[in-house]
Design a protein around this motif. Structure first.
Motif, mmCIF file in Angstrom:
data_model
loop_
_atom_site.group_PDB
_atom_site.id
_atom_site.type_symbol
_atom_site.label_atom_id
_atom_site.label_comp_id
_atom_site.label_asym_id
_atom_site.label_seq_id
_atom_site.Cartn_x
_atom_site.Cartn_y
_atom_site.Cartn_z
ATOM 1 N N PHE A 75 7.195 -4.634 -11.131
ATOM 2 C CA PHE A 75 7.052 -3.747 -11.437
ATOM 3 C C PHE A 75 7.362 -2.874 -11.313
ATOM 4 N N TRP A 76 7.638 -1.670 -10.040
ATOM 5 C CA TRP A 76 7.978 -1.001 -9.543
ATOM 6 C C TRP A 76 9.509 -1.025 -9.566
ATOM 7 N N GLN A 77 10.146 -1.811 -9.380
ATOM 8 C CA GLN A 77 11.624 -1.325 -9.288
ATOM 9 C C GLN A 77 12.390 -1.429 -11.030
ATOM 10 N N ASN A 78 11.666 -2.246 -11.926
ATOM 11 C CA ASN A 78 11.418 -2.102 -13.450
ATOM 12 C C ASN A 78 11.278 -0.095 -13.235
ATOM 13 N N GLU A 79 10.600 -0.111 -12.896
ATOM 14 C CA GLU A 79 9.689 1.555 -13.332
ATOM 15 C C GLU A 79 10.351 2.566 -12.933
ATOM 16 N N LEU A 113 1.024 -1.177 0.159
ATOM 17 C CA LEU A 113 -0.089 0.035 0.180
ATOM 18 C C LEU A 113 1.051 1.262 0.269
ATOM 19 N N ARG A 114 2.303 1.132 0.271
ATOM 20 C CA ARG A 114 3.035 2.353 0.761
ATOM 21 C C ARG A 114 3.878 2.321 -0.773
ATOM 22 N N LEU A 115 3.973 1.461 -1.236
ATOM 23 C CA LEU A 115 3.991 1.190 -2.994
ATOM 24 C C LEU A 115 3.320 1.888 -3.617
ATOM 25 N N ARG A 116 1.430 1.686 -3.658
ATOM 26 C CA ARG A 116 0.862 2.264 -4.403
ATOM 27 C C ARG A 116 0.983 4.192 -3.696
ATOM 28 N N SER A 117 0.389 3.808 -2.366
ATOM 29 C CA SER A 117 0.456 5.360 -2.557
ATOM 30 C C SER A 117 1.192 6.884 -2.506
ATOM 31 N N ALA A 118 2.622 5.877 -3.059
ATOM 32 C CA ALA A 118 3.857 6.969 -3.581
ATOM 33 C C ALA A 118 4.078 7.163 -4.800
ATOM 34 N N ALA A 119 3.357 5.863 -5.235
ATOM 35 C CA ALA A 119 2.897 5.626 -7.291
ATOM 36 C C ALA A 119 1.616 6.792 -7.193
ATOM 37 N N ASP A 120 0.667 6.645 -6.401
ATOM 38 C CA ASP A 120 -0.119 7.518 -7.191
ATOM 39 C C ASP A 120 0.221 8.991 -6.830
ATOM 40 N N ARG A 121 1.379 9.490 -5.411
ATOM 41 C CA ARG A 121 1.304 11.176 -5.290
ATOM 42 C C ARG A 121 2.882 11.221 -6.203
ATOM 43 N N LYS A 122 2.958 9.881 -7.354
ATOM 44 C CA LYS A 122 4.044 10.576 -8.422
ATOM 45 C C LYS A 122 5.603 10.461 -7.620
ATOM 46 N N ASP A 123 6.377 10.240 -6.494
ATOM 47 C CA ASP A 123 7.199 10.380 -5.897
ATOM 48 C C ASP A 123 8.060 9.592 -5.823
ATOM 49 N N GLY A 124 9.251 10.181 -6.035
ATOM 50 C CA GLY A 124 10.352 8.521 -7.082
ATOM 51 C C GLY A 124 9.943 8.587 -6.065
ATOM 52 N N ASP A 125 11.253 9.349 -4.666
ATOM 53 C CA ASP A 125 11.768 9.365 -3.759
ATOM 54 C C ASP A 125 11.641 8.387 -2.807
ATOM 55 N N ALA A 126 10.108 8.305 -2.924
ATOM 56 C CA ALA A 126 9.505 7.547 -1.473
ATOM 57 C C ALA A 126 8.811 6.272 -2.353
ATOM 58 N N LEU A 127 9.023 5.858 -3.443
ATOM 59 C CA LEU A 127 9.146 4.687 -4.187
ATOM 60 C C LEU A 127 10.139 4.128 -3.670
ATOM 61 N N ARG A 128 11.570 4.795 -4.096
ATOM 62 C CA ARG A 128 12.628 3.570 -3.827
ATOM 63 C C ARG A 128 13.061 3.438 -2.512
ATOM 64 N N LYS A 129 12.146 5.469 -1.966
ATOM 65 C CA LYS A 129 13.147 3.546 0.187
ATOM 66 C C LYS A 129 12.024 3.123 0.642
#
Length: 305
Positions: A294-298, A256-272
């Motif tokens: 999927f998110w690692q590839n993105e 869900l945190r991955l989804r939240s970061a992706a929805d916010r388009k927050d690359g730093d949060a996604l990597r973290k």
């Protein structure tokens, strides 16, 4: 008089013989079935003789048809009857539901819709939505009718839960049933737009009320999902931080945190979040691993850009 006495003596002798044979049967010395005894008793002399001959023959040839043999035959027959023969004709005419709506004949499309209506229309709600766009007007009519019936039934059920909650707002069972059904109601897609937003707000209130007794994993995940659906990311993150702190190896809050970061388009949060998942050694299901890849590839694609 002499003949009468002779007849009585012979009858008594016959009865004694029958009694003797019956005692032998009871003691297992004579292998005769119970249904032989009436014939043996009612046919003087010849009855006992025939029974003796028959049992002697069966003992010598071992060809007696006994009830266990008959039972074995009955069981074998049932086993043969239970063997199912594959219906090749039905297998050849089986196609995916979506494909049937697109390429099959009008007759097959109508049969499909009728089978859906006779089964459980709710589980085919997405299919019925597709059917409403079909070129066959009759299919469209049946699909629209089914969807209207589904919506009506769902609204009535929701109203019943609302009434129960209004009568007993502090009853844990009523509260749990209401929030559970409301979540299913929203997930089904039966309600859209402003009405969905109102119901989503109500779901958040219900879940927060349930969580007053303490943080619960499932309820916390549902609350975070409700906040994400309302695009209230800060509230969702607060809930998810608590969940990942208390259950660091459970995958649901991390995904869900991955989804939240992706929805916010927050690359730093996604990597973290990806790094935290790897460092925390989070147990991931097959679907979870696929989502992470999927998110690692993105992320790698964005880094190359």
């Amino acid at each position: 008089m002499n003949l009468t006495a002779l007849a009585l003596v012979l009858l008594l002798l016959h009865l004694l013989v029958c009694l003797l044979l019956w005692r032998m049967v009871r003691k297992g010395l004579l292998d005769a079935q119970g249904y032989f005894l009436p014939f043996m008793l009612l046919i003087p002399f010849w009855g006992p003789i025939c029974v003796l001959l028959l049992t002697t023959r069966n003992a010598l040839t071992d060809r007696a048809v006994t009830p266990p043999d008959l039972e074995k035959l009955r069981i074998n027959e049932e086993l043969f009857r239970s063997i199912l023969v594959e219906n090749h004709e039905a297998r050849e005419t089986t196609v995916p539901l979506e494909e049937a709506l697109i390429v099959n004949s009008a007759e097959q499309r109508r049969k499909l819709i009728f089978s859906v209506l006779n089964d459980d229309p709710m589980q085919y709600y997405d299919l019925l939505q597709q059917a409403r766009m079909n070129e066959d007007s009759e299919v469209v009519h049946y699909a629209a009718t089914a969807m209207a019936q589904i919506s009506k039934q769902a609204d009535l059920t929701l109203q019943r839960h609302e009434a129960d909650y209004a009568a007993k707002p502090n009853d844990p069972e009523v509260l749990a049933a209401y929030s559970r059904y409301l979540g299913e109601y929203l997930d089904s897609g039966l309600v859209q737009g402003r009405a969905a937003e109102i119901q989503q707000r109500q779901l958040i209130r219900l879940l927060k009320q349930q969580l007053t007794a303490g943080l619960d994993f499932r309820l916390g995940c549902r609350l975070a999902q409700a906040y994400l659906a309302m695009q209230e990311y800060d509230e969702a993150e607060r809930v998810l931080e608590k969940l990942t702190a208390q259950w660091p190896q459970r995958e649901e809050p991390w995904l869900l945190r991955l989804r939240s970061a992706a929805d916010r388009k927050d690359g730093d949060a996604l990597r973290k979040t990806i790094r935290n998942i790897q460092e925390q050694d989070v147990y991931l299901s097959a679907k979870g691993r696929e989502t992470l890849r999927f998110w690692q590839n993105e992320k790698e694609g964005d880094d190359r850009v």
